[in-house]
Write a protein that holds these residues in place. Sequence first.
Motif, PDB file in Angstrom:
ATOM      1  N   TYR A 211      43.068  41.800  26.741  1.00 40.40           N
ATOM      2  CA  TYR A 211      43.727  42.489  25.387  1.00 40.40           C
ATOM      3  C   TYR A 211      44.953  41.807  25.304  1.00 40.40           C
ATOM      4  O   TYR A 211      45.883  41.726  26.133  1.00 40.40           O
ATOM      5  CB  TYR A 211      43.819  43.891  25.863  1.00 40.40           C
ATOM      6  CG  TYR A 211      42.394  44.643  26.119  1.00 40.40           C
ATOM      7  CD1 TYR A 211      41.776  45.263  25.026  1.00 40.40           C
ATOM      8  CD2 TYR A 211      42.006  44.999  27.385  1.00 40.40           C
ATOM      9  CE1 TYR A 211      40.587  45.787  25.255  1.00 40.40           C
ATOM     10  CE2 TYR A 211      41.045  45.749  27.524  1.00 40.40           C
ATOM     11  CZ  TYR A 211      40.095  46.133  26.572  1.00 40.40           C
ATOM     12  OH  TYR A 211      39.003  46.665  26.675  1.00 40.40           O
ATOM     13  N   SER A 212      45.335  41.431  24.108  1.00 36.44           N
ATOM     14  CA  SER A 212      46.631  40.709  23.777  1.00 36.44           C
ATOM     15  C   SER A 212      47.760  41.626  23.946  1.00 36.44           C
ATOM     16  O   SER A 212      47.719  42.854  24.066  1.00 36.44           O
ATOM     17  CB  SER A 212      46.572  40.282  22.448  1.00 36.44           C
ATOM     18  OG  SER A 212      46.589  41.551  21.281  1.00 36.44           O
ATOM     19  N   GLY A 213      48.944  41.011  24.259  1.00 38.94           N
ATOM     20  CA  GLY A 213      50.176  41.911  24.105  1.00 38.94           C
ATOM     21  C   GLY A 213      50.403  42.675  25.480  1.00 38.94           C
ATOM     22  O   GLY A 213      50.951  43.803  25.510  1.00 38.94           O
ATOM     23  N   THR A 214      49.536  42.708  26.509  1.00 37.25           N
ATOM     24  CA  THR A 214      49.172  43.613  27.410  1.00 37.25           C
ATOM     25  C   THR A 214      49.644  42.985  28.976  1.00 37.25           C
ATOM     26  O   THR A 214      49.042  42.068  29.119  1.00 37.25           O
ATOM     27  CB  THR A 214      47.897  44.221  27.494  1.00 37.25           C
ATOM     28  OG1 THR A 214      47.646  44.551  25.805  1.00 37.25           O
ATOM     29  CG2 THR A 214      47.763  45.197  28.296  1.00 37.25           C
ATOM     30  N   VAL A 215      50.367  43.579  29.660  1.00 37.02           N
ATOM     31  CA  VAL A 215      50.503  43.225  31.038  1.00 37.02           C
ATOM     32  C   VAL A 215      49.818  44.267  31.983  1.00 37.02           C
ATOM     33  O   VAL A 215      48.986  44.860  31.547  1.00 37.02           O
ATOM     34  CB  VAL A 215      52.179  43.320  31.139  1.00 37.02           C
ATOM     35  CG1 VAL A 215      52.865  42.375  30.349  1.00 37.02           C
ATOM     36  CG2 VAL A 215      52.798  44.708  31.149  1.00 37.02           C
ATOM     37  N   HIS A 216      50.246  44.264  33.219  1.00 39.71           N
ATOM     38  CA  HIS A 216      49.722  45.048  34.219  1.00 39.71           C
ATOM     39  C   HIS A 216      49.905  46.512  34.270  1.00 39.71           C
ATOM     40  O   HIS A 216      50.860  47.044  33.461  1.00 39.71           O
ATOM     41  CB  HIS A 216      50.358  44.492  35.768  1.00 39.71           C
ATOM     42  CG  HIS A 216      49.522  44.936  36.517  1.00 39.71           C
ATOM     43  ND1 HIS A 216      48.277  44.069  37.024  1.00 39.71           N
ATOM     44  CD2 HIS A 216      49.793  45.832  37.946  1.00 39.71           C
ATOM     45  CE1 HIS A 216      47.798  44.647  38.247  1.00 39.71           C
ATOM     46  NE2 HIS A 216      48.794  45.486  38.597  1.00 39.71           N
TER      47      HIS A 216
END
Lengths: 254, 254
Positions: A211-216
């Motif tokens: 998923y783009s633009g998504t961190v942990h």
Amino acid sequence: MKKILLSLAALFSLTMHAEIKTKTVDYKHGDVSLQGYLAYDDSVKGARPAVLLIPEWWGLTDNLKNKAREVATMGYTAFAVDMYGNGKITTDAKEAAQLAGQFYGKPLMAERAKAGLDALLASGLADSKKIAVIGFCFGGATAQVLAYSGAPVVGVVSFHGTPIPAPAGTHITAKFLLQQGAIDPFIKPEEVSAFEDAANKAGLDWQFIFYSGTVHSFTNPEADSYHLPGASYNASSHHRSWALMGTFFKEVLK
Amino acid sequence: MKKILLSLAALFSLTMHAEIKTKTVDYKHGDVSLQGYLAYDDSVKGARPAVLLIPEWWGLTDNLKNKAREVATMGYTAFAVDMYGNGKITTDAKEAAQLAGQFYGKPLMAERAKAGLDALLASGLADSKKIAVIGFCFGGATAQVLAYSGAPVVGVVSFHGTPIPAPAGTHITAKFLLQQGAIDPFIKPEEVSAFEDAANKAGLDWQFIFYSGTVHSFTNPEADSYHLPGASYNASSHHRSWALMGTFFKEVLK
């Protein structure tokens, strides 16, 4: 007309699906006392497809209990496991790293999760042939390891969990769905490749979505409260990944 | 009770959703005569969310017409475009490569697809603010390029299409879902990375999913009949990718 009547029956059944019961379940792994969290739809009787939930390294928090209840509203018996004992939770990343660190790379990881699976089965509310395991971060890694150990699970969903390569000689039929933030700084591209290579060698059925633009920690609405760089809630990715999990359950738990 | 009555109404409406109408639509792009394929649910009146379908390099085959009808059963107006003119199709990979080769890297790719989008809008059956574009292989690449050109689409789904990096300076809000076989020999890991890097720079909302044990053309039940090495139907990945598309449509076309 028969079709409509059947659909009507389904509708009424749906209307009755409102009553989610929850309870704390005490269970043991060797000498360690554990406190899991069971959630199920009380309007359904007896064994049904079930889902084991394994927490982030913070322990069995309210966030995971909420997720267990959501899983129960989908018609599955949900059991959130305690990995640390006595329902231990923490908000301190150093302590969390120490707690989770006891498990990585050791048989204890699968064994402790398996104790939770046994507690779920002991509830009498789980169809032993239709159990999926899901996990978040540390729990996502644990869910994979539990499946590799040969535990009787038919599906694995890992949310922002480190991808764990299948050990050489793995022969399992559980299907894997890995869901990850595309810019998660905790997971290296080499770890993704290593997972895929080993999974292909083992002939695993796997899916991997980014998923783009998504961190942990994107599934945890409380993630930002921990002030951990590289971990943050993402509502869009949370909802997309939850929906994809639901579709996956319809396939593997049918 | 009100809820049940509403649900009953929905049920009856569902029962009536059986009538899918189809027709060949003649349209033009400059001097080129094109033959698209329109499919829609006749029990719904007027404009509604709509989906433009762009074919594999074989042209607008029965496979794509089947998919257009399936999209129509989901409640969307579906329009499958003709990229080559006069409904030209081929079963010869060399000819297909020549036909598709006219478009890659040229403005014609987006322009020809845009003519299809205009034909869809001219049908009066599409809500101009709720249009998604999906494509397969060559069509997946075209779908991305159409969106980059600024065409009014809100979502893009590429099935085993070459990932096309967003041109520098791209400012669009269309959401992207790319679905790919994990062992597709036609798509290089560098192409995936280049897509992701450019998409991140452009601030695109994207998702990328990989299906294990899956090569090119996995959505096409006729794929194996072309005897093209590295292209083969995969029922599991087909159904999973179709379901994920459905979830995506519920988000972007709602």
